[in-house]
Design a protein around this motif. Structure first.
Motif, mmCIF file in Angstrom:
data_model
loop_
_atom_site.group_PDB
_atom_site.id
_atom_site.type_symbol
_atom_site.label_atom_id
_atom_site.label_comp_id
_atom_site.label_asym_id
_atom_site.label_seq_id
_atom_site.Cartn_x
_atom_site.Cartn_y
_atom_site.Cartn_z
ATOM 1 N N LEU A 68 45.143 -4.228 70.914
ATOM 2 C CA LEU A 68 44.344 -5.148 70.833
ATOM 3 C C LEU A 68 43.080 -4.975 70.848
ATOM 4 N N PHE A 69 42.638 -4.538 71.988
ATOM 5 C CA PHE A 69 41.364 -4.248 72.363
ATOM 6 C C PHE A 69 40.739 -3.162 71.409
ATOM 7 N N SER A 70 41.429 -2.028 71.203
ATOM 8 C CA SER A 70 41.096 -0.894 70.196
ATOM 9 C C SER A 70 40.537 -1.726 68.677
ATOM 10 N N THR A 71 41.646 -2.678 68.281
ATOM 11 C CA THR A 71 41.346 -3.165 67.131
ATOM 12 C C THR A 71 40.010 -3.904 66.977
ATOM 13 N N VAL A 72 39.850 -4.739 68.327
ATOM 14 C CA VAL A 72 38.670 -5.676 68.441
ATOM 15 C C VAL A 72 37.518 -4.601 68.296
ATOM 16 N N ARG A 73 37.497 -3.749 69.022
ATOM 17 C CA ARG A 73 36.276 -2.878 69.136
ATOM 18 C C ARG A 73 35.894 -2.261 67.628
ATOM 19 N N MET A 74 37.104 -1.753 66.949
ATOM 20 C CA MET A 74 36.741 -1.228 65.499
ATOM 21 C C MET A 74 35.952 -2.280 64.987
ATOM 22 N N HIS A 75 36.944 -3.363 64.652
ATOM 23 C CA HIS A 75 36.309 -4.623 63.894
ATOM 24 C C HIS A 75 34.845 -4.790 64.150
ATOM 25 N N TYR A 76 34.725 -4.818 65.424
ATOM 26 C CA TYR A 76 33.309 -5.080 65.884
ATOM 27 C C TYR A 76 32.255 -4.069 65.225
ATOM 28 N N ILE B 161 45.374 10.935 56.414
ATOM 29 C CA ILE B 161 46.477 10.140 56.716
ATOM 30 C C ILE B 161 46.759 9.878 58.263
ATOM 31 N N ILE B 162 47.137 8.582 58.408
ATOM 32 C CA ILE B 162 47.144 7.868 59.651
ATOM 33 C C ILE B 162 48.812 7.647 60.170
ATOM 34 N N ILE B 163 49.050 8.422 61.254
ATOM 35 C CA ILE B 163 50.208 8.320 61.952
ATOM 36 C C ILE B 163 50.023 7.352 63.107
ATOM 37 N N ASP B 164 50.368 6.136 63.344
ATOM 38 C CA ASP B 164 50.051 5.220 64.394
ATOM 39 C C ASP B 164 51.346 4.226 64.220
ATOM 40 N N ASP B 165 51.810 3.732 65.317
ATOM 41 C CA ASP B 165 52.887 2.803 65.193
ATOM 42 C C ASP B 165 52.308 1.345 65.532
ATOM 43 N N HIS B 166 51.078 1.203 65.826
ATOM 44 C CA HIS B 166 50.351 0.070 66.079
ATOM 45 C C HIS B 166 49.808 -0.472 64.877
ATOM 46 N N PRO B 167 50.352 -1.315 64.115
ATOM 47 C CA PRO B 167 49.662 -1.758 62.867
ATOM 48 C C PRO B 167 48.558 -2.154 62.877
ATOM 49 N N LEU B 168 47.826 -2.939 63.846
ATOM 50 C CA LEU B 168 46.585 -3.382 63.846
ATOM 51 C C LEU B 168 45.562 -2.270 64.110
ATOM 52 N N VAL B 169 45.831 -1.341 64.952
ATOM 53 C CA VAL B 169 45.023 0.124 65.038
ATOM 54 C C VAL B 169 44.843 0.607 63.530
ATOM 55 N N ALA B 170 45.879 0.836 63.067
ATOM 56 C CA ALA B 170 45.902 1.412 61.206
ATOM 57 C C ALA B 170 45.035 0.593 60.583
ATOM 58 N N ASP B 171 45.133 -0.538 60.817
ATOM 59 C CA ASP B 171 44.355 -1.726 59.946
ATOM 60 C C ASP B 171 42.870 -1.470 60.098
ATOM 61 N N GLY B 172 42.563 -1.592 61.604
ATOM 62 C CA GLY B 172 41.352 -1.380 62.155
ATOM 63 C C GLY B 172 40.651 -0.150 61.576
ATOM 64 N N ILE B 173 41.382 1.017 61.564
ATOM 65 C CA ILE B 173 40.798 2.089 61.196
ATOM 66 C C ILE B 173 40.469 2.224 59.643
ATOM 67 N N ALA B 174 41.421 1.477 59.120
ATOM 68 C CA ALA B 174 41.474 1.344 57.478
ATOM 69 C C ALA B 174 40.087 0.403 56.927
ATOM 70 N N THR B 175 39.852 -0.707 57.788
ATOM 71 C CA THR B 175 38.688 -1.285 57.599
ATOM 72 C C THR B 175 37.358 -0.486 57.791
ATOM 73 N N MET B 176 37.376 0.168 58.935
ATOM 74 C CA MET B 176 36.087 0.857 59.299
ATOM 75 C C MET B 176 35.847 1.944 58.170
ATOM 76 N N LEU B 177 36.895 2.346 57.568
ATOM 77 C CA LEU B 177 36.602 3.693 56.591
ATOM 78 C C LEU B 177 36.480 3.194 55.241
ATOM 79 N N LYS B 178 36.796 1.870 54.978
ATOM 80 C CA LYS B 178 36.977 1.528 53.723
ATOM 81 C C LYS B 178 35.649 1.629 52.730
#
Lengths: 676, 212
Positions: free
Chosen positions: A491-499, B5-22
């Motif tokens: 969660l923290f990672s995601t929050v930070r990325m979105h930020y 390619i992303i390999i990560d079991d945490h959907p939010l993390v994969a999502d976050g990366i996708a958002t950053m790179l879109k």
């Protein structure tokens, strides 16, 4: 347990003789119901009611039989039908005995003894009273009062000998008397009564022959006479293969025989293969009999044989079933034994948590068993007391009647009554004393058993508590660490990325102080979370093993600049088992903590050496040292934890401290499994 | 266009990366996987993929082993390890097993882009969060592990008493320790210097200058 069970069996068979003198093992329920419906208050109907009632109670566990018996008794009394009265009472007494309702059982059998007899055929009366005495003997036997039991059995014998003795009846009486003497440990007397049976053997029905051999076997067993046991077993085997039994008897005798055979192979011959075969046979028969208690007992025997044979994999599920069924059906004794065996098995298998849990179950079952025993004892006491009160009332009623009739004999009557009461009082207090003594003995036995269990548990306690410390606490720690990483961390990672994405999309945000501060704080929180999770359970320890984790630890501490930690390891290319690694890691953590807190040292050397199953750990500092004998409270607290962990690893701890030079802690461990 | 390619079991993390790179027109996330096995399957579907972001904590496989396996299968692929732990041991293992760099999972957009660019240029990228201990450990990777063993203080004492010709028993009473303890120290030294008896130990120690 077996002794009681068989003794009761004889009793049941005996009652069967009375009710269905001919071949009737099964009765025609419908035709009896027809008789009951069509006839009115005649002796035929009384007989039908008694037979139907007795059948419903003993074979169908259907309590509507009780009402039928009551009706039969009422009608029989109004008809003056003595045999009908006795049959009703016997059936009721038999049912009460089966239900352990001693008050009702004793009262009912006493009623038979008290029942006035007016007819000419005194043989009937003798027969009825003989059975009442025999069955009363059975009740006292069941409750451990063998003396009273014996006195009833001897009464029964006296009555049996008054009638033209039928060998089958005599055998039962002789066998029961032998059984009482055996349980009173008067083995010669027991043998004497069994000898009396010998000349009659040829005239006996096979079932009584079998019962005789069974009692003979029991006697040989307590006398530890292997030759005798072998002979008795051979005799039984011949009977079940050649003799003509009724269908029910076939199953009953087969079940009993294979049980005994199995026990013999197991306990005397140590031939577990044959024991298992026999017990399997016994179990098959018990299943056919559809008798739950027998099936359970057979399962237990089979499981014990597997266990003795070392086939614990086969034994475990059986014992588990016995335990489960025992608990469900209230057969506490079986459940307790099964739990005890399971605990032993799991203990040897090293599954201490299960072992402990079954040990606890066994203890609690043992407690409830003892409670039941005591309750049973109290019930029995109550039954005897009530019965004597009733007899006293009867006596006093009789006395009053007599008073009206025979005023002359008043004094004598009074005296008789007083003597009777005095005797009753004496009997009662003797009984109380006896029961008190028994209770004390029981309590003493109970206490000793408990102490034994406690000693055993105390022995296990340390290992088990340490075991759960590792397997519970450490498992919990790694679980929490994982949850922190996976859940909050994600969660923290995601929050930070979105930020950071947000900042890109709205560049103006960058100038906002609050935005920048928040962004920083999220970073700090994220870092903090990593730190906490790491302290919970270092990933490197789980993934890469102890040397890597210690290298990490040394680097981290050295990087801090306060203390320089060197680490070296020899012979640790292969990983240790996980528990040992975690244990050693925690020990070293604690030692380093102590050094940082108390030693004012500048360097520490951590060294691991492993050669085959020898492992030694040295942690040496150059601090101020301390007096190992008089360590201050805080230090000894830390030391206590270290000591218990070392103890868990079955290692030796040597602390060797020289003031102003430093402290060397040496821990020596013998590893369980050098190949691991 | 660089395929990723992303390999990560945490959907939010994969999502976050996708958002950053879109918004990055030169980068394209072609697929993402939740498990190691899925990841390997996807990789075989996209042979032209250039960068992989690999979580080293996966539910089904050990991330470090997977890293090694991917390196063997695709020698030119750039692997950036994603980790939620900042532990030197794990990170150095990752690099040793073929990763081109690593990022802590809470990286920000600029760092992610920077890391991708660096590895594509053939450099090794270490997270901003990589601290001194990690750098230290990575430097040590190449140092010869067969350095001269350090002796503990107690070992030195025992060695010099052995050199004076004292028996274990005599050393034990001299140092007020049990004979078993002396023996353990002695055995440790034998192992450290790779010898099998006391005379050989004294000889080896003398050669290494560990005596007196």
């Amino acid at each position: 347990m077996t002794l009681f069970y068989r003794s009761l069996c004889l009793l049941c068979i005996y009652l069967l003789v009375l009710h269905w003198p001919a071949s009737a093992q099964t009765i025609n329920e419908d035709s009896l119901r027809k008789v009951v419906a069509q006839h009115r208050r005649d002796t035929l109907r009384v007989d039908a009611l008694n037979r139907l009632g007795g059948y419903l109670l003993s074979h169908k566990q259907d309590t509507s039989g009780l009402a039928l018996l009551t009706e039969a008794l009422r009608d029989a009394r109004s008809l003056g039908y003595y045999t009908g009265i006795c049959q009703s009472l016997l059936a009721r007494g038999n049912y009460a005995t089966k239900q352990n309702d001693w008050l009702a059982a004793i009262a009912t059998y006493e009623d038979i003894l008290q029942e006035p007899f007016t007819g000419k055929d005194s043989l009937r009366r003798i027969r009825a009273q003989m059975m009442a005495h025999n069955n009363l003997g059975g009740i006292y036997n069941r409750n451990g009062d063998y003396t009273t039991a014996l006195s009833h059995r001897l009464q029964s014998l006296k009555l049996a000998e008054q009638q033209a003795p039928d060998p089958n009846t005599l055998v039962i009486v002789y066998c029961n008397i032998a059984s009482e003497y055996r349980q009173l440990q008067l083995y010669d007397k027991a043998a004497e009564y069994l000898d009396r049976v010998k000349p009659m053997l040829t005239d006996l029905k096979p079932i009584y022959h079998f019962d005789y051999l069974y009692e003979l076997h029991s006697l040989d067993e307590v006398k530890n006479d292997t030759a005798g046991i072998t002979r008795a077993l051979a005799g039984m085997k011949t009977l079940i293969t050649t003799a003509k039994f009724s269908p029910f008897q076939i199953l009953d005798t087969e079940y009993e025989y294979y049980k005994l055979e199995g026990n013999f192979y197991r306990d005397y011959q140590k031939d577990y293969k044959k024991a298992i075969e026999a017990h399997q046979q016994s179990l098959q028969t018990a299943i056919k009999m559809n008798a739950e208690e027998s099936r359970l007992s057979a399962l237990q025997n089979l499981a014990t044989s597997y266990y003795k044979a070392g086939m614990t994999n086969q034994a475990i599920p059986l014992f588990e079933e016995v335990y489960r069924l025992g608990v469900a059906r209230g057969l506490t004794f079986n459940a307790k034994k099964a739990a005890g065996h399971l605990s032993d098995i799991f203990k040897t298998n090293g599954r201490f948590e299960l072992a402990l849990s079954y040990r606890e179950k066994a203890i609690s079952l043992s407690d409830s068993l003892q409670k039941d025993e005591k309750l049973k004892e109290l019930n029995f006491l109550e039954a005897r007391y009530q019965n004597e009160k009733r007899m006293a009332q009867i006596a006093s009623l009789e006395r009053e009647n007599e008073l009206h009739k025979l005023e002359v004999k008043e004094k004598n009557r009074w005296m008789l009554a007083s003597i009777a009461i005095a005797i009753l009082v004496i009997l009662f207090s003797m009984m109380l004393y006896r029961s008190n003594r028994q209770r004390r003995l029981l309590a003493e036995k109970d206490r000793m058993l408990k102490e034994e269990e406690i000693r055993f548990l105390e022995g296990q306690q340390k290992v088990i508590s340490l075991q759960s410390m590792v397997n519970g606490q450490e498992a919990e720690r790694s679980r929490i660490a994982k949850d922190l990483h996976d859940g909050l961390g994600g969660l923290f990672s995601t929050v930070r990325m979105h930020y950071s994405t947000l900042q890109e999309q709205v560049p103006a945000l960058q100038d906002l102080a609050l935005y920048k501060k928040t962004r920083e704080l999220i970073g700090v929180a994220s870092e903090e979370l990593r730190r906490v999770a790491h302290n919970m359970m270092p990933e490197v320890l789980l993934k890469l093993g102890l040397p890597e984790a210690l290298r990490d630890m040394s680097n981290t501490i050295s990087a801090g600049g306060m203390l320089s930690v060197n680490f070296q390891s020899y012979g640790l290319e292969k990983r240790l088992d996980r528990t040992t690694e975690i244990m050693l890691y925690r020990i070293i953590q604690e030692l380093i903590n102590n050094i940082i807190k108390h030693a004012s040292a500048s360097t520490v050397l951590i060294q691991l050496n492993r050669e085959e199953n020898r492992l030694s750990l040295v942690v040496e500092d150059n601090g101020k040292g301390f007096d190992t004998a008089a360590a201050d409270g805080r230090q000894s607290m830390g030391l206590a934890t270290i000591k218990s962990r070392v103890e868990y690893l079955r290692g030796q701890l040597v602390i060797d401290s020289v003031p102003d030079v430093g402290t060397t802690v040496l821990i020596d461990i013998v590893l369980d499994n050098p190949s691991a | 266009m660089i395929k990723l390619i992303i390999i990560d079991d945490h959907p939010l993390v994969a999502d976050g990366i996708a958002t950053m790179l879109k918004d990055e027109s030169y980068l394209q996330i072609v697929a993402s996987a939740k498990t190691g096995r899925q990841g390997l399957a996807i990789l075989s579907e996209y042979p032209d993929c250039e960068v992989i972001l690999l979580d080293i904590n996966l539910p089904d496989t050990d991330g470090l082993q997977l890293c090694e396996q991917i390196r063997q299968l695709y020698p030119n692929l750039k692997i950036i390890g994603l980790t939620s732990v900042n532990e030197a041991g794990i990170i150095s293992q990752m690099i040793r097993r073929g990763a081109n760099g690593y990022l802590l999972k809470d990286m920000e957009k600029e760092e992610l882009l920077h890391a991708i660019n660096r590895v594509l240029d053939g450099h090794v990228y270490l997270s901003k969060g990589a601290n001194e201990k990690i750098l230290q450990q990575l430097r040590e990777l190449d140092i010869n592990p067969h350095q001269v063993p350090m002796l503990t203080r107690r070992e030195k004492e025992i060695l010099s008493l052995l050199d004076q010709g004292l028996s274990s028993q005599e050393i034990a009473s001299r140092l007020s320790l049990s004979i078993h303890t002396i023996d353990t120290h002695r055995k440790n030294m034998l192992q450290k210097l790779n010898v099998h008896n006391t005379p050989a130990l004294l000889k080896a120690a003398g050669k290494l200058g560990l005596l007196g």
